[in-house]
Design a protein around this motif. Structure first.
Motif, PDB file in Angstrom:
ATOM      1  N   CYS A 157      17.052 107.774  32.763  1.00 18.09           N
ATOM      2  CA  CYS A 157      18.927 107.628  31.990  1.00 18.09           C
ATOM      3  C   CYS A 157      19.670 107.427  31.615  1.00 18.09           C
ATOM      4  O   CYS A 157      20.622 106.622  31.209  1.00 18.09           O
ATOM      5  CB  CYS A 157      19.072 109.457  31.818  1.00 18.09           C
ATOM      6  SG  CYS A 157      18.053 110.371  31.034  1.00 18.09           S
ATOM      7  N   LYS A 207      23.966 105.897  21.355  1.00 15.32           N
ATOM      8  CA  LYS A 207      22.968 106.081  19.862  1.00 15.32           C
ATOM      9  C   LYS A 207      21.334 105.815  20.474  1.00 15.32           C
ATOM     10  O   LYS A 207      21.048 106.599  20.326  1.00 15.32           O
ATOM     11  CB  LYS A 207      22.942 104.788  19.019  1.00 15.32           C
ATOM     12  CG  LYS A 207      22.930 104.955  17.420  1.00 15.32           C
ATOM     13  CD  LYS A 207      22.817 104.445  16.341  1.00 15.32           C
ATOM     14  CE  LYS A 207      21.838 104.203  15.445  1.00 15.32           C
ATOM     15  NZ  LYS A 207      22.085 102.872  14.505  1.00 15.32           N
ATOM     16  N   HIS A 255      20.781 109.191  22.797  1.00 14.47           N
ATOM     17  CA  HIS A 255      20.192 110.027  22.067  1.00 14.47           C
ATOM     18  C   HIS A 255      18.638 109.928  20.962  1.00 14.47           C
ATOM     19  O   HIS A 255      17.983 111.407  20.847  1.00 14.47           O
ATOM     20  CB  HIS A 255      21.444 110.688  20.939  1.00 14.47           C
ATOM     21  CG  HIS A 255      22.613 110.809  20.835  1.00 14.47           C
ATOM     22  ND1 HIS A 255      23.065 110.752  19.970  1.00 14.47           N
ATOM     23  CD2 HIS A 255      23.482 111.366  21.891  1.00 14.47           C
ATOM     24  CE1 HIS A 255      24.691 110.865  21.127  1.00 14.47           C
ATOM     25  NE2 HIS A 255      24.568 111.319  22.009  1.00 14.47           N
ATOM     26  N   GLY A 256      18.262 109.010  21.152  1.00 13.95           N
ATOM     27  CA  GLY A 256      17.396 108.445  19.334  1.00 13.95           C
ATOM     28  C   GLY A 256      16.022 107.938  20.842  1.00 13.95           C
ATOM     29  O   GLY A 256      14.697 109.196  20.589  1.00 13.95           O
ATOM     30  N   MET A 301      16.225 110.565  24.139  1.00 13.14           N
ATOM     31  CA  MET A 301      16.086 112.101  23.573  1.00 13.14           C
ATOM     32  C   MET A 301      15.180 113.136  22.679  1.00 13.14           C
ATOM     33  O   MET A 301      13.996 113.214  23.117  1.00 13.14           O
ATOM     34  CB  MET A 301      17.092 112.893  23.564  1.00 13.14           C
ATOM     35  CG  MET A 301      18.539 112.664  24.953  1.00 13.14           C
ATOM     36  SD  MET A 301      19.960 113.266  24.824  1.00 13.14           S
ATOM     37  CE  MET A 301      20.070 114.933  24.302  1.00 13.14           C
ATOM     38  N   ILE A 302      15.210 112.143  21.790  1.00 19.55           N
ATOM     39  CA  ILE A 302      14.435 113.259  20.228  1.00 19.55           C
ATOM     40  C   ILE A 302      12.830 112.100  21.181  1.00 19.55           C
ATOM     41  O   ILE A 302      12.024 113.451  20.472  1.00 19.55           O
ATOM     42  CB  ILE A 302      14.796 112.694  19.432  1.00 19.55           C
ATOM     43  CG1 ILE A 302      15.960 113.150  18.983  1.00 19.55           C
ATOM     44  CG2 ILE A 302      13.921 113.389  18.259  1.00 19.55           C
ATOM     45  CD1 ILE A 302      16.918 113.106  17.938  1.00 19.55           C
ATOM     46  N   THR A 303      12.378 110.856  21.061  1.00 18.15           N
ATOM     47  CA  THR A 303      11.605 110.299  20.792  1.00 18.15           C
ATOM     48  C   THR A 303      10.326 110.598  22.088  1.00 18.15           C
ATOM     49  O   THR A 303       9.462 111.051  22.317  1.00 18.15           O
ATOM     50  CB  THR A 303      11.492 108.767  20.970  1.00 18.15           C
ATOM     51  OG1 THR A 303      11.932 108.850  19.803  1.00 18.15           O
ATOM     52  CG2 THR A 303      10.674 107.873  21.033  1.00 18.15           C
ATOM     53  N   THR A 324      10.854 113.191  24.200  1.00 14.34           N
ATOM     54  CA  THR A 324      10.327 114.490  23.806  1.00 14.34           C
ATOM     55  C   THR A 324       9.089 114.556  23.127  1.00 14.34           C
ATOM     56  O   THR A 324       8.216 115.825  23.770  1.00 14.34           O
ATOM     57  CB  THR A 324      11.416 115.580  23.224  1.00 14.34           C
ATOM     58  OG1 THR A 324      12.592 115.683  24.464  1.00 14.34           O
ATOM     59  CG2 THR A 324      10.995 116.984  23.660  1.00 14.34           C
ATOM     60  N   VAL A 325       9.088 113.803  22.462  1.00 16.67           N
ATOM     61  CA  VAL A 325       7.836 114.727  21.371  1.00 16.67           C
ATOM     62  C   VAL A 325       6.784 113.802  22.073  1.00 16.67           C
ATOM     63  O   VAL A 325       5.726 114.101  21.895  1.00 16.67           O
ATOM     64  CB  VAL A 325       8.252 113.703  20.076  1.00 16.67           C
ATOM     65  CG1 VAL A 325       7.022 113.541  18.863  1.00 16.67           C
ATOM     66  CG2 VAL A 325       9.361 114.361  19.090  1.00 16.67           C
TER      67      VAL A 325
END
Length: 332
Positions: free
Chosen positions: A98, A105, A108-109, A111-113, A115-116
């Motif tokens: 991290c 930005k 944040h991107g 974190m989402i990518t 996790t998926v």
């Protein structure tokens, strides 16, 4: 093992944090490719998904039940979800990644990518472990009496040699990613948390070049020690790995969460949480003590959380320090 160890130690020592961040991204891509290749191999060797399910039904019918005939109770599902799912974000090898974000930005991107992708990988590899029972139809004793051998054996028996070479890179890439991140975290702890604090206490200001060379030397030495231990690995390494995961998560979960989101969190609470929570976790693991059949990490996390709150509340913080914290949490 020699090629693997030499590659990881050298690129981590020479490349440093930037090298680890770059190779982590490459390893993630390679893992996805390996999962896809192995999935195709298992489905082909087993005669398709339907035929694999029929084979599992005939040889291991309990595997088709939600709780696997009692061998997978709900408490195990829940605590494994915590152990290898929710709490993994506080592992040092996860946290160090991290620090490589370009800007908010990008973070944040990621974190989402992330996790998926990790979710899909976890579900995919777990599913492949189950589907391999439709191809490896013998008992566990036939494959070395260890679950560690299942995926390598599935790769060897379901894929041609060239495809097996591609697929086996997947788990190797996962190991490279973890080992390199842990090496960086270890060398950083020794250099920045021990050496630099010692220099500061003695009034000595080391040069940037000296710090860089020292970090490389520590990384090289730690890597060499780990390599020597890996030459004769202990049996059932995954159990040792899960034990270490639980200990690290217990030590750092509340320290990180409260440190980020609770302005009253203090040094005493953090210290008590890490020491007390980890001690409780290790003691319960050693004694085999559980509450309602839940994994011992639940006890460790609970004790660590209580100690974090109690220690932070009883600690008397200087007014100037409290004002600085208030400005961070509640800026005007």
């Amino acid at each position: 093992l020699v090629l693997f160890g030499a590659a990881v130690i050298l690129f981590t020592t020479i490349g440093g944090f930037r090298g680890v961040a770059f190779t982590d991204a490459l390893c993630g891509i390679i893992m996805l490719v390996g999962i896809g290749v192995l999935a195709a191999g298992i489905l082909t060797a087993g005669g398709g998904y339907g035929n694999i399910m029929e084979t599992i039904k005939a040889n291991h019918p309990a595997m088709l039940e939600p709780f696997s005939g009692g061998s997978m109770p709900a408490t195990l599902y829940f605590t494994q979800w915590l152990l290898v799912g929710v709490f993994t974000f506080v592992l040092p090898q996860s946290m160090v990644r991290c620090m490589g974000f370009k800007d908010t930005k990008a973070l944040h991107g990621a974190m989402i990518t992330g996790t998926v992708i990790i979710g899909l990988m976890m579900i995919g590899v777990t599913a492949l472990g189950v589907l391999s029972a439709g191809v490896l139809t013998g008992s566990l004793a036939d494959y070395g009496s260890s679950v560690d051998n299942i995926i390598p054996r599935a790769i060897a028996q379901t894929l041609p040699s060239w495809a097996a070479g591609v697929a086996i890179i997947g788990p190797i890439a996962a190991s490279i990613s973890t080992v390199s991140s842990l090496l960086i975290a270890s060398s950083s702890a020794i250099i920045k948390d021990v050496y630099l604090h010692s220099c500061e206490a003695r009034g000595v200001q080391p040069s940037e070049r000296g710090i860089s060379r020292g970090s490389q030397a520590v990384t090289l030495c730690v890597g060499a020690i780990v390599f020597a231990l890996a030459v004769v690995p202990p049996d059932v390494i995954w159990k040792i790995n899960m034990f270490a995961f639980g200990g690290l998560e217990t030590a750092f979960f509340w320290v990180m969460v409260c440190g980020l989101f609770w302005k009253r969190a203090g040094k005493l609470g953090a210290l008590l949480s890490m020491v007390g929570g980890t001690a409780a976790y290790c003691a319960c693991m050693a004694l085999g003590f559980k509450v309602m059949g839940l994994h011992q990490i639940v006890i460790g996390i609970t004790v660590a959380g209580v100690l974090m709150v109690v220690g932070s509340l009883i600690e008397k913080r200087p007014q100037a320090e409290q004002q600085r914290i208030d400005q961070v949490f509640f800026p005007e």
